[in-house]
Write a protein that holds these residues in place. Structure first.
Motif, PDB file in Angstrom:
ATOM      1  N   ASP A 533      53.851  31.451  39.671  1.00 54.14           N
ATOM      2  CA  ASP A 533      53.990  32.836  40.145  1.00 54.14           C
ATOM      3  C   ASP A 533      52.637  33.322  40.659  1.00 54.14           C
ATOM      4  OD1 ASP A 533      54.458  35.503  40.590  1.00 54.14           O
ATOM      5  OD2 ASP A 533      55.584  35.810  38.731  1.00 54.14           O
ATOM      6  N   PRO A 534      52.498  33.506  41.971  1.00 52.32           N
ATOM      7  CA  PRO A 534      51.193  33.934  42.511  1.00 52.32           C
ATOM      8  C   PRO A 534      50.821  35.371  42.146  1.00 52.32           C
ATOM      9  CG  PRO A 534      52.847  33.919  44.232  1.00 52.32           C
ATOM     10  CD  PRO A 534      53.506  33.327  43.024  1.00 52.32           C
ATOM     11  N   SER A 535      51.798  36.137  41.687  1.00 52.08           N
ATOM     12  CA  SER A 535      51.494  37.536  41.345  1.00 52.08           C
ATOM     13  C   SER A 535      50.814  37.649  39.990  1.00 52.08           C
ATOM     14  CB  SER A 535      52.780  38.359  41.352  1.00 52.08           C
ATOM     15  OG  SER A 535      53.656  37.933  40.326  1.00 52.08           O
ATOM     16  N   LEU A 536      50.887  36.595  39.176  1.00 52.18           N
ATOM     17  CA  LEU A 536      50.240  36.614  37.872  1.00 52.18           C
ATOM     18  C   LEU A 536      48.848  35.995  37.970  1.00 52.18           C
ATOM     19  CD1 LEU A 536      53.268  35.552  35.656  1.00 52.18           C
ATOM     20  CD2 LEU A 536      52.407  37.847  36.075  1.00 52.18           C
ATOM     21  N   SER A 537      48.064  36.179  36.922  1.00 50.29           N
ATOM     22  CA  SER A 537      46.672  35.754  36.960  1.00 50.29           C
ATOM     23  C   SER A 537      46.557  34.252  37.177  1.00 50.29           C
ATOM     24  CB  SER A 537      45.971  36.129  35.644  1.00 50.29           C
ATOM     25  OG  SER A 537      46.607  35.484  34.556  1.00 50.29           O
ATOM     26  N   THR A 538      45.582  33.870  37.974  1.00 54.47           N
ATOM     27  CA  THR A 538      45.319  32.474  38.291  1.00 54.47           C
ATOM     28  C   THR A 538      43.828  32.211  38.139  1.00 54.47           C
ATOM     29  OG1 THR A 538      47.150  32.398  39.853  1.00 54.47           O
ATOM     30  CG2 THR A 538      45.499  30.660  40.031  1.00 54.47           C
ATOM     31  N   ALA A 539      43.498  31.083  37.539  1.00 59.24           N
ATOM     32  CA  ALA A 539      42.084  30.736  37.356  1.00 59.24           C
ATOM     33  C   ALA A 539      41.791  29.435  38.089  1.00 59.24           C
ATOM     34  CB  ALA A 539      41.766  30.593  35.876  1.00 59.24           C
ATOM     35  N   ILE A 540      40.696  29.423  38.857  1.00 57.11           N
ATOM     36  CA  ILE A 540      40.264  28.223  39.576  1.00 57.11           C
ATOM     37  C   ILE A 540      38.767  28.029  39.316  1.00 57.11           C
ATOM     38  CG2 ILE A 540      39.936  27.152  41.829  1.00 57.11           C
ATOM     39  CD1 ILE A 540      42.372  28.612  42.822  1.00 57.11           C
ATOM     40  N   ALA A 541      38.377  26.800  39.038  1.00 54.95           N
ATOM     41  CA  ALA A 541      36.961  26.483  38.824  1.00 54.95           C
ATOM     42  C   ALA A 541      36.627  25.194  39.547  1.00 54.95           C
ATOM     43  CB  ALA A 541      36.661  26.353  37.335  1.00 54.95           C
ATOM     44  N   ASN A 542      35.428  25.162  40.113  1.00 54.29           N
ATOM     45  CA  ASN A 542      34.963  23.982  40.836  1.00 54.29           C
ATOM     46  C   ASN A 542      33.448  23.894  40.653  1.00 54.29           C
ATOM     47  OD1 ASN A 542      34.661  22.991  44.309  1.00 54.29           O
ATOM     48  ND2 ASN A 542      34.862  21.722  42.515  1.00 54.29           N
ATOM     49  N   ASN A 543      32.993  22.810  40.014  1.00 53.91           N
ATOM     50  CA  ASN A 543      31.569  22.711  39.729  1.00 53.91           C
ATOM     51  C   ASN A 543      31.185  21.241  39.597  1.00 53.91           C
ATOM     52  OD1 ASN A 543      28.916  23.459  39.073  1.00 53.91           O
ATOM     53  ND2 ASN A 543      29.625  25.210  37.867  1.00 53.91           N
ATOM     54  N   GLY A 544      29.928  20.986  39.260  1.00 51.55           N
ATOM     55  CA  GLY A 544      29.477  19.612  39.130  1.00 51.55           C
ATOM     56  C   GLY A 544      28.027  19.521  38.717  1.00 51.55           C
ATOM     57  N   ASP A 545      27.499  18.325  38.805  1.00 56.70           N
ATOM     58  CA  ASP A 545      26.121  18.085  38.398  1.00 56.70           C
ATOM     59  C   ASP A 545      25.647  16.799  39.080  1.00 56.70           C
ATOM     60  OD1 ASP A 545      23.711  18.320  37.125  1.00 56.70           O
ATOM     61  OD2 ASP A 545      24.385  17.510  35.211  1.00 56.70           O
ATOM     62  N   LYS A 546      24.339  16.663  39.215  1.00 58.74           N
ATOM     63  CA  LYS A 546      23.772  15.413  39.708  1.00 58.74           C
ATOM     64  C   LYS A 546      22.315  15.320  39.270  1.00 58.74           C
ATOM     65  CE  LYS A 546      22.272  16.978  44.317  1.00 58.74           C
ATOM     66  NZ  LYS A 546      22.351  16.681  45.775  1.00 58.74           N
ATOM     67  N   TYR A 547      21.843  14.079  39.157  1.00 62.57           N
ATOM     68  CA  TYR A 547      20.442  13.844  38.839  1.00 62.57           C
ATOM     69  C   TYR A 547      20.072  12.437  39.277  1.00 62.57           C
ATOM     70  CZ  TYR A 547      22.480  11.672  34.652  1.00 62.57           C
ATOM     71  OH  TYR A 547      23.234  10.910  33.796  1.00 62.57           O
TER      72      TYR A 547
END
Length: 1011
Positions: A533-547
């Motif tokens: 249901d797009p009308s309800l809350s949605t959470a999206i996360a996109n992250n990372g790391d490098k060394y």
């Protein structure tokens, strides 16, 4: 012209060869054991400098054609090699030598004979590991190497916790580095035990060859390779089941009602519905099961003059002892060596792994299993669940399992390609490109449930999921290291010099993306975020790391006459994780083989005696790569000119001068063999000093947050102790051979300095900390009130100091010592009461072979440590379940107790009452096998058949009242295996038993077949 030269060269070669052959004379002789006089069968006899040779027959006799001026070389497993001038006849007496001293160990970027090593290195053969029905090689290491403590969980696909010579870090990661065929990694759960040739453990400063990765020790795994000869097919399998080795005995219905009537009678009157269930619910029985497990391994190996190969496939299936908690893994391995020319060799080692897991939230589920009341039914005949949350605000663990569909699929590629080129006979160049890559897909679906959805037997309660929920995450991680080394290895008469120099480069990259959407349909084919249901809350996360890391390495080993040994290594590491990019790490070592001295030749006690010592400096940079970088947070709301807008601000306080932890390590030891090499052993003393240790210092709340921390190098601590190892092996007659071994370790851990004197706390229960890390104490020491008994009457209550910690003094309540004498009980009366780190630990094993039968047993133990029974202390509600042992022992007016209170509530503060001994002795493995006679199986085209019965964790002797004295804090790697989760909370909370996954016991039947 070219062809003419070739023809001339071949003709000359053949002439010299024929001329030499013409001058050969037959040399005959006999080879015997120098101590017993017994003839030795199968001794290798070769002409020095050639490949021409033969072997002794059943009478120990040999015959070989050799030039009159030739030297014959005699070699035999378990005996010192000898060189004799060709003479007629030859009577050779070979001296037995401990096999452990002759074996080759991996020392990092190279190998060495065990007897030539100046450092402390433990070794375990792959054959020993394969005997145990466990998922990871580290589990099979338990009790086999002195100074190495391994703690494992019963949860499928869990990563064991390994400590080499004590806890080496608080924040920087305390687990060792793993090196698999040159691949550097944090996780070896993808390795099939049957593919392992050997495991070598670098325990001392010799690990400095790995620089900033070596401070906590290094575990080097070498996998199998093919051997020259016809193809060999091997099939190994075992089938069995797992069960919980132990559970906590909770009260039955009558005991529970009696307890509630005594301490909480109003609950029974106000909550009648659960009382209509006439039986007793054992919540451990509700969620646990006997889990079927099987493991299949098949391999093909062999080779010719220019190539060897080893190919294997394995399938592991573990149903798990908790319902819905399944795990399976398929592994494919290919190891190949190809001699492209006489000087150039190509090597490829590749492992492909696919695993599928249905994980569970173990801490939440087993927390509810412990707390849920026995008067509530688990699930009735109509499929409705007992409403535990309506009775005691505890979730029904069966609902947690059945209403969640969790899935994780992981694909992992690990391996390398390498070239070895012999520039000169004594100078070799090696280059290898090593890769470790992981691709994960995680999907967690929560079904809609609740009392109004017809899920529970009664209404009310707060265990509900009003909207179905779908969470999806994809992880991508890879790590590569490129090694380039030159090795010079040369003998000059009695001098043997080996020098290594090289350059390595490493890069790591990780990224993830995840999202959550509500009201996704309950049909698995429609589990996509877009269908929510797009009308309800949605959470999206996109992250990372490098060394990245860049390193220069060097090592030199010198051996004079097999008596005097000198070694040294150096590594200059560059790491992108710190503003100070470069650091230098080193080790120096020396050894003296006393038994090779002339004055030891006539003594009859020692067959071998060596003194050795090493000292070095190592590093630890195992922290997130951005801890020293101050970044700005964007899209922050703020008011400007009366209007709400968005802006950017710096919200972090970081130490720009962060640098790696430094570990100085000293090791002194000696190795020996006596009684004709039947008894071998090692003794070591070590001291590891960690300085500039990384810790998280709490910041004053005035800076913006009550829980803000500042990561900095502000601590120092040390581990020191002794290690002892013994092994006895012998043979009685032709049919009976036996062995026995033991190792024993003593470790003392203590904090030696805190910059500014600010102690660290951890292990919170009911809002109060349990451990404190402070000067002069072990890391994560229990810091609690001293419980000195139970109030027996009102007179004792009236005479006692007032309790200012939330639980008023009362008859039947715990009494606490006023340790500071200020007339009241508060946090200032806490005392140090031990820690989870054992003072003593180790293992012992024994076994024998009689004709076709073999029996082996491995034990593992530790003592001198304590466990905090956090389950008891964390009771959140008077309606929570209680242990049967506590119900029988607790204080009542009719049955007073001087040790156990009448009730434990959420206000009961941490105290010594909850601390118990963590000592235990465990039979880790017991295996009985039978090998069918060779003549019998050869008739059907089989070279070898062995069948066996085995049990893992058959019994544990302990006084601890919880599920298991073997606890793992929450510091294991994430699913993808390459990202090492660093959590100081996990280290500082060690030894607190709260909702752990039960340890498993395994029974299985297996077969080993070789064609």
């Amino acid at each position: 012209m070219k062809h003419s030269f070739t023809f001339l060269f071949m003709a000359l070669f053949m002439f010299l060869g024929l001329n030499s052959y013409a001058q050969n004379t037959p040399i005959k002789g006999k080879v015997t054991d120098a101590a017993t006089g017994e003839t030795l069968i199968g001794v290798s006899v070769t002409i020095k400098g050639t490949t021409n040779g033969t072997q002794t027959d059943v009478n120990g006799a040999f015959s070989i054609n050799a030039p009159a001026n030739a030297t014959l070389v005699f070699t035999y497993v378990g005996y010192a090699s000898q060189e004799k001038p060709a003479a007629q006849p030859l009577d050779v007496k070979m001296v037995a030598q401990a096999r452990e001293l002759q074996q080759v160990v991996v020392i990092g970027y190279g190998t060495q004979r065990k007897r030539d090593v100046t450092g402390s290195i433990g070794n375990v053969s792959g054959a020993q590991l394969a005997k145990q029905p466990v998922q990871t090689p580290t589990q099979a290491l338990q009790g086999k190497v002195s100074g190495v403590q391994v703690l494992s969980s019963g949860q499928p696909n869990s990563s064991p916790q390994v400590r080499i010579r004590g806890t080496g870090s608080i924040l920087g990661g305390a687990n060792p580095l793993y090196v698999v065929d040159g691949v550097l990694t944090n996780d070896i759960r993808n390795i099939n035990n049957n593919d392992i040739l050997s495991i070598d453990v670098l325990k001392d400063a010799s690990a400095a060859i790995y620089g900033v990765r070596g401070a906590n020790g290094v575990i080097i795994i070498t996998t199998k390779k093919g051997k020259k000869g016809p193809p060999v097919i091997a099939y190994d399998a075992n089938f069995g089941f797992r069960e919980a080795a132990n559970t906590i005995k909770m009260v039955n219905r009558d005991q529970y009602l009696g307890y509630e009537t005594d301490v909480n009678p109003s609950a029974l009157a106000a909550n009648a519905p659960p009382l209509t269930f006439p039986g007793t619910t054992n919540w451990y029985d509700e969620v646990l099961r006997k889990g079927f497990t099987m493991n299949h391994n098949i391999s093909l190996s062999g080779g010719g003059d220019n190539n060897t190969y080893f190919v294997s496939a394995s399938y592991l299936d573990d149903q798990g002892i908790t319902k819905t908690n399944d795990f399976s893994r398929f592994t494919l391995r290919a190891n190949n060596d190809v001699n492209i020319t006489s000087k150039l060799k190509f090597t490829e080692q590749l492992s492909l792994t696919r695993s599928v897991e249905n994980p569970i939230s173990a801490s939440s589920i087993f927390g509810n299993v412990y707390r849920a009341a026995p008067i509530v039914i688990g699930q009735d005949a109509n499929g409705l669940y007992g409403n535990t949350s309506a009775w005691g605000n505890v979730g029904n663990p069966l609902v947690q399992l059945d209403k969640a569909n969790n899935y994780t699929g992981a694909n992992r590629v690990q391996g390398n390609v390498a070239l070895d080129y012999d520039i000169l006979k004594s100078l070799k160049f090696h280059t290898a490109f090593n890769v470790d890559g992981v691709w994960d897909n995680q999907r967690n679906y929560l079904y809609k449930f609740g009392a109004d959805a017809g899920t529970f037997t009664t209404g009310g309660g707060n265990q509900r999921q009003d909207n179905s929920s779908l969470f999806i995450q994809q992880d991508n991680a890879y790590n590569y290291n490129w090694d380039n080394t030159l090795t010079y290895d040369k003998r000059f008469d009695k001098h043997h010099v080996t020098v290594l120099g090289g350059y390595t480069s490493e890069k790591f990259r990780y990224s993830y993306i995840n999202g959550t959407r509500l009201n996704v349909p309950p049909i698995s084919d429609q589990w996509y975020l877009d269908l929510g249901d797009p009308s309800l809350s949605t959470a999206i996360a996109n992250n990372g790391d490098k060394y990245t890391r860049q390193s220069l390495i060097a090592r030199a080993n010198y051996d004079y006459g097999g008596k005097y040994l000198i070694s040294g290594s150096f590594r200059r590491d560059g790491s992108s994780k710190f503003s100070e990019k470069w650091g230098n790490f080193y080790t120096v070592g020396a050894g003296w083989v006393i038994s090779e001295e002339d004055f030891m030749k006539d003594q009859k006690i020692f067959n071998y005696l060596k003194l050795r010592g090493s000292y070095g400096q190592l590093g630890n940079d195992n922290i997130p790569s951005s801890l020293y970088i101050v970044t700005a947070t964007s899209n922050l709301p703020y008011y400007y000119s009366g209007q709400l807008t968005e802006g950017t601000a710096i919200q972090q306080i970081k130490d720009p001068n962060l640098h790696w932890e430094i570990t100085d390590q000293l090791d002194l030891g000696f190795e020996y063999a006596v009684l004709n090499n039947r008894l071998t052993g090692e003794v070591d003393y070590y001291k590891k000093k960690v300085k500039d240790a990384l810790i998280q210092v709490p910041l004053p709340a005035i800076l913006g947050s009550s829980d803000a921390v500042y990561t900095t190098n502000a601590a120092s601590f040390q581990n020191s102790g002794w290690e002892f190892g013994l092994k006895w092996s012998d043979k009685i007659g032709k049919d009976f051979s036996y062995y026995a071994g033991a190792n024993f370790s003593i470790n003392n851990n203590k904090l030696t300095g805190l910059n500014g004197g600010q102690y660290l706390t951890g292990g919170g229960i009911n809002g109060q900390y349990v451990t404190r890390t402070d000067n002069g104490q072990p890391i994560a020491s229990y810091y609690v009130l001293n419980a000195i008994g139970v109030f027996q009457n009102q007179a004792e209550v009236s005479a006692a100091p007032p309790n200012n910690l939330g639980e008023a003094n009362h008859v039947g309540g715990l009494r606490y010592a006023d340790t500071n004498g200020d007339g009241k009980i508060d946090a200032n009366d806490r005392i140090y009461a031990g820690s989870y780190q054992p003072k003593y630990y180790g293992g012992f094993n024994f076994g024998f072979t009689y004709t076709s039968f073999d029996l082996g047993a491995d034990f593992y133990y530790n003592w001198g440590n304590k466990i905090y029974n956090g389950n008891r202390n964390a009771r959140a509600d008077l309606r929570d379940n209680i242990e049967s042992e506590f119900a029988d022992a607790r204080f009542t007016t009719s049955r007073p107790s001087t040790s156990d209170p009448n009730v434990i509530t959420s206000n009961t503060p941490p105290s010594t009452y909850f601390i118990e001994s963590g000592a235990f002795l465990r039979l880790n493995n017991l295996t009985l096998g039978y090998t069918f006679p060779t003549d019998m199986v050869k008739k059907v085209g089989i070279a070898k058949v062995r069948v066996f019965l085995t049990s893992q964790n058959l019994f544990t002797i302990t006084g601890y009242k919880g599920i298991s004295p073997e606890l793992i804090p929450p510091t294991t790697p994430t699913t993808n295996g390459l990202v090492n989760v660093v959590s100081s909370a996990g280290i500082l909370g060690s030894g607190i038993d709260q909702s752990v996954y039960p340890v498993v016991r395994t029974f299985s039947f297996g077969v080993n077949v070789q064609f």
